[in-house]
Design a protein around this motif. Structure first.
Motif, short mmCIF file in Angstrom:
data_model
loop_
_atom_site.label_atom_id
_atom_site.label_comp_id
_atom_site.label_asym_id
_atom_site.label_seq_id
_atom_site.Cartn_x
_atom_site.Cartn_y
_atom_site.Cartn_z
N LEU A 105 0.84 -1.16 0.18
CA LEU A 105 0.07 0.11 0.08
C LEU A 105 0.72 1.23 -0.05
CD1 LEU A 105 -2.89 -1.21 2.50
CD2 LEU A 105 -2.81 -1.27 0.01
N SER A 106 0.31 2.46 -0.21
CA SER A 106 1.03 3.78 -0.49
C SER A 106 0.99 4.24 0.94
CB SER A 106 0.54 4.39 -1.30
OG SER A 106 -0.70 4.97 -0.88
N ALA A 107 2.06 5.38 1.16
CA ALA A 107 2.10 5.98 2.33
C ALA A 107 0.64 6.75 2.67
CB ALA A 107 2.90 6.98 2.36
N ASP A 108 -0.08 7.20 1.61
CA ASP A 108 -1.42 7.64 1.78
C ASP A 108 -2.46 6.75 2.42
OD1 ASP A 108 -1.05 10.66 0.73
OD2 ASP A 108 -0.20 9.29 -0.75
N ASP A 109 -2.31 5.58 1.86
CA ASP A 109 -3.25 4.37 2.33
C ASP A 109 -3.03 4.20 3.87
OD1 ASP A 109 -4.33 3.95 -0.27
OD2 ASP A 109 -2.67 2.50 -0.78
N TYR A 110 -1.73 4.02 4.20
CA TYR A 110 -1.59 3.88 5.85
C TYR A 110 -2.15 5.15 6.53
CZ TYR A 110 1.92 0.62 3.68
OH TYR A 110 2.58 -0.37 2.97
N LEU A 111 -1.92 6.14 5.92
CA LEU A 111 -2.35 7.50 6.79
C LEU A 111 -3.79 7.36 6.81
CD1 LEU A 111 0.05 10.06 5.36
CD2 LEU A 111 0.03 9.09 7.81
N ALA A 112 -4.50 7.03 5.91
CA ALA A 112 -5.81 6.90 5.74
C ALA A 112 -6.31 5.90 6.78
CB ALA A 112 -6.39 6.76 4.40
N LEU A 113 -5.93 4.87 6.87
CA LEU A 113 -6.25 3.62 7.69
C LEU A 113 -6.01 4.44 8.97
CD1 LEU A 113 -4.77 0.61 5.74
CD2 LEU A 113 -7.27 1.19 6.30
N ALA A 114 -5.09 4.64 9.45
CA ALA A 114 -4.74 5.28 10.78
C ALA A 114 -5.68 6.30 11.20
CB ALA A 114 -3.26 5.58 11.01
N ASN A 115 -6.02 7.40 10.34
CA ASN A 115 -6.74 8.30 10.80
C ASN A 115 -8.20 7.92 11.07
OD1 ASN A 115 -4.92 10.37 10.74
ND2 ASN A 115 -4.86 10.79 8.57
N ARG A 116 -8.72 6.68 10.20
CA ARG A 116 -10.05 6.36 10.66
C ARG A 116 -9.77 5.68 12.05
NH1 ARG A 116 -10.19 4.66 4.92
NH2 ARG A 116 -9.45 2.69 5.62
N GLN A 117 -8.96 5.07 12.51
CA GLN A 117 -8.78 4.33 13.68
C GLN A 117 -8.50 5.47 15.23
OE1 GLN A 117 -8.62 0.92 14.52
NE2 GLN A 117 -9.06 0.22 12.77
N LEU A 118 -7.57 6.41 14.51
CA LEU A 118 -7.49 7.41 15.54
C LEU A 118 -7.94 8.78 14.88
CD1 LEU A 118 -3.68 6.45 16.02
CD2 LEU A 118 -5.46 5.65 17.41
N ALA A 119 -9.19 8.95 15.03
CA ALA A 119 -9.97 10.10 14.64
C ALA A 119 -9.80 11.34 15.37
CB ALA A 119 -11.32 9.42 14.26
N TYR A 120 -8.62 11.85 15.49
CA TYR A 120 -8.62 13.27 16.30
C TYR A 120 -7.41 13.84 15.77
CZ TYR A 120 -5.14 10.27 18.81
OH TYR A 120 -3.91 9.73 19.11
N PRO A 121 -7.33 15.27 15.60
CA PRO A 121 -6.21 15.95 15.12
C PRO A 121 -4.81 15.61 16.01
CG PRO A 121 -7.56 17.38 16.22
CD PRO A 121 -8.24 16.07 16.36
N GLY A 122 -3.55 15.78 15.51
CA GLY A 122 -2.69 15.75 16.01
C GLY A 122 -1.28 15.39 14.98
N ASP A 123 -0.32 15.46 15.89
CA ASP A 123 0.90 15.12 14.99
C ASP A 123 1.21 13.82 14.66
OD1 ASP A 123 1.52 17.67 15.21
OD2 ASP A 123 3.09 17.58 17.05
N VAL A 124 1.42 13.23 13.22
CA VAL A 124 1.69 12.16 12.83
C VAL A 124 3.11 11.58 12.63
CG1 VAL A 124 0.78 10.22 11.22
CG2 VAL A 124 -0.83 12.15 12.04
N ARG A 125 3.48 10.57 12.87
CA ARG A 125 4.68 10.07 12.35
C ARG A 125 4.49 8.57 11.78
NH1 ARG A 125 10.14 11.32 11.65
NH2 ARG A 125 11.46 9.21 12.03
N LEU A 126 4.91 8.63 10.70
CA LEU A 126 4.60 7.20 9.82
C LEU A 126 6.16 6.73 9.57
CD1 LEU A 126 3.26 5.14 8.05
CD2 LEU A 126 3.27 6.99 6.06
N THR A 127 6.31 5.62 10.14
CA THR A 127 7.68 4.75 9.70
C THR A 127 7.19 3.76 8.73
OG1 THR A 127 8.18 5.34 12.01
CG2 THR A 127 9.36 3.50 10.68
N LEU A 128 7.79 3.64 7.46
CA LEU A 128 7.63 2.88 6.47
C LEU A 128 8.66 1.39 6.64
CD1 LEU A 128 7.84 5.46 3.63
CD2 LEU A 128 5.80 4.53 4.58
N PRO A 129 8.01 0.48 6.12
CA PRO A 129 8.90 -0.61 6.01
C PRO A 129 10.31 -0.80 5.53
CG PRO A 129 7.01 -1.00 4.56
CD PRO A 129 7.01 0.34 5.02
#
Length: 451
Positions: free
Chosen positions: A308-332
């Protein structure tokens, strides 16, 4: 006639302990507290001084480019490197940060991990505890000294244009790394500085306890009277310089006592492994428990699968964590690696509690959900050890309080030494007067009058 010698009381014993331990550790404590004070608002200072790199002006219309597009453009601009992580701030006027590591370094790391697995090693076991654990407990890996790592870099990128605005490895950042090195191990090699800082911190705890004992009224029978407690809460600004200095040491020390105790008790986790392990046993949860754990693997498809793309991961995480905040995405980093998404709330009173999801890089399935609110209290407490020490535990509000407490702590060795010097001077003058006064055996001394 010689004056009657006073008894050596418990209060005098406590005073002597407070005095001599303070004098012996004063210089180290001054350096540690001063460096901690400087480090409190390091992020705000760096972003203000280097505003051209950290600040962006979002266009009136339009959205940031997709994260996958930004990753692709950076990897095209830096073909020898791979984007391994990116941070998206909640503040729309701040640049995004992208962490890059050379492909050669990644291949070397994967080969080492594979060789360790074939040899039966456990990356998260005892060997890692003795090596990589230094980073968690205040060693030199990434917490103070020079970076010295040519394999990685962190770039500041405008998400609307993909323009690289700067690099986090600047002279000011190097200065604050040195400040942290001074705070943790006095810029000394070989663990000697870390031992000195840890020992001084233990002494500081004793100083706080003895200082509190000296702060309370001396006469137990008069504890119920406000006039006996009032001097400990008030700084008498119209008094003599000696009294003013005494009040600054005594009263300010009392007001900062609570936060300084928290800083000391948490700071020892970076100085002594035995203390960190003991605190973990006492709380029933591992301090720095998340560090050194082997990431959960992704389920590699039988046939070559598309990640999946970085945007897919961010979308999945934002659905689980539905609040504003700083996001850190660590890729494989490899075909078996998983994705980590960490989200932290922001604000003046925001609790520094991160929620973390571990995702399968192929399906996006949640492999592990580490949600702060779902943890038992003891695990919540151990996960907050670092922000409890640095002052970030309750956002900007707590950082202001910690800054003031650190500033007071920096002044305590100075005002304490002044009190000691004043007492020495007073004792010297008293001894001089006694030696100069005429004595007649069995009679009080007389004072001569002019003829």
């Amino acid at each position: 006639m010689k004056p009657e010698k006073k008894n050596y009381t418990l209060r005098r014993f406590i005073l002597d302990i407070h005095l001599w331990l303070g004098v012996g550790s004063g210089l180290i404590l001054f350096v540690v507290c001063l460096s901690g004070t400087l480090y409190t608002f390091r992020t705000e200072i760096v972003q203000a001084v280097e505003a051209q790199a950290y600040h962006i002006a979002p266009p009136a219309t339009g959205q940031p480019l997709p994260a996958a597009t930004l990753v692709s453009r950076l990897e095209q601009a830096y073909p020898a490197s791979k984007v391994v992580a990116l941070s998206i701030p909640a503040d729309a006027e701040r640049a995004w940060t992208f962490s890059l590591t050379t492909r050669e370094a990644l291949a070397r790391q994967q080969a080492e991990e594979k060789a360790e697995q074939q040899a039966g090693g456990k990356p998260g076991g005892e060997g890692h505890k003795k090596g990589g654990g230094k980073e968690g407990r205040g060693g030199k890996g990434g917490h103070g000294g020079k970076r010295g790592n040519q394999d990685s870099q962190t770039l500041l990128v405008n998400p609307y244009t993909a323009a690289v605005q700067g690099n986090t490895d600047t002279g000011l950042s190097e200065f604050f790394r040195s400040v942290m090195g001074l705070h943790r191990w006095l810029l000394m090699e070989g663990g000697v500085g870390q031992l000195l800082v840890g020992s001084a911190t233990l002494i500081f705890i004793v100083l706080q306890l003895t200082g509190l004992a000296l702060w309370v009224p001396a006469k137990l029978k008069q504890w119920s009277k406000w006039k006996m407690w009032r001097p400990g809460f008030v700084i008498k600004t119209n008094a003599s310089r000696k009294r003013l200095n005494h009040d600054l040491h005594n009263t300010l020390g009392f007001y900062a006592l609570g936060l300084l105790t928290v800083m000391s008790l948490t700071g020892l986790c970076w100085s002594f492994e035995w203390y960190c392990d003991g605190l973990s046993s006492l709380l029933g949860a591992k301090v720095f428990g998340g560090r050194g754990e082997k990431p959960l693997p992704s389920a590699v498809p039988a046939t070559a699968g598309r990640t999946l793309s970085a945007d897919d991961y961010l979308a999945l995480a934002n659905r689980q964590l539905a609040y504003p905040g700083d996001v850190r995405l660590t890729l494989p980093k490899g075909p078996e690696g998983s994705v980590s998404v960490q989200k932290t709330k922001t604000g003046f009173f925001a609790l520094a509690a991160a929620d973390r999801l571990t995702l399968d890089q192929y399906s996006g399935a949640v492999l592990k959900a580490d949600i702060f609110a779902a943890k038992p209290f003891n695990e919540q407490l151990t996960s907050l050890i670092k922000p409890l020490h640095t002052g970030e535990v309750a956002g900007t509000f707590s950082k202001i309080l910690y800054f003031l407490a650190c500033l007071i702590a920096t002044s305590l060795p100075i005002t304490g030494v002044i009190i000691w010097l004043n007492k020495r001077q007073k004792s010297t003058r008293r001894a001089t007067r006694r030696a100069a006064a005429p004595e007649v055996l069995g009679q009080p001394a007389t004072v001569g009058r002019p003829a």
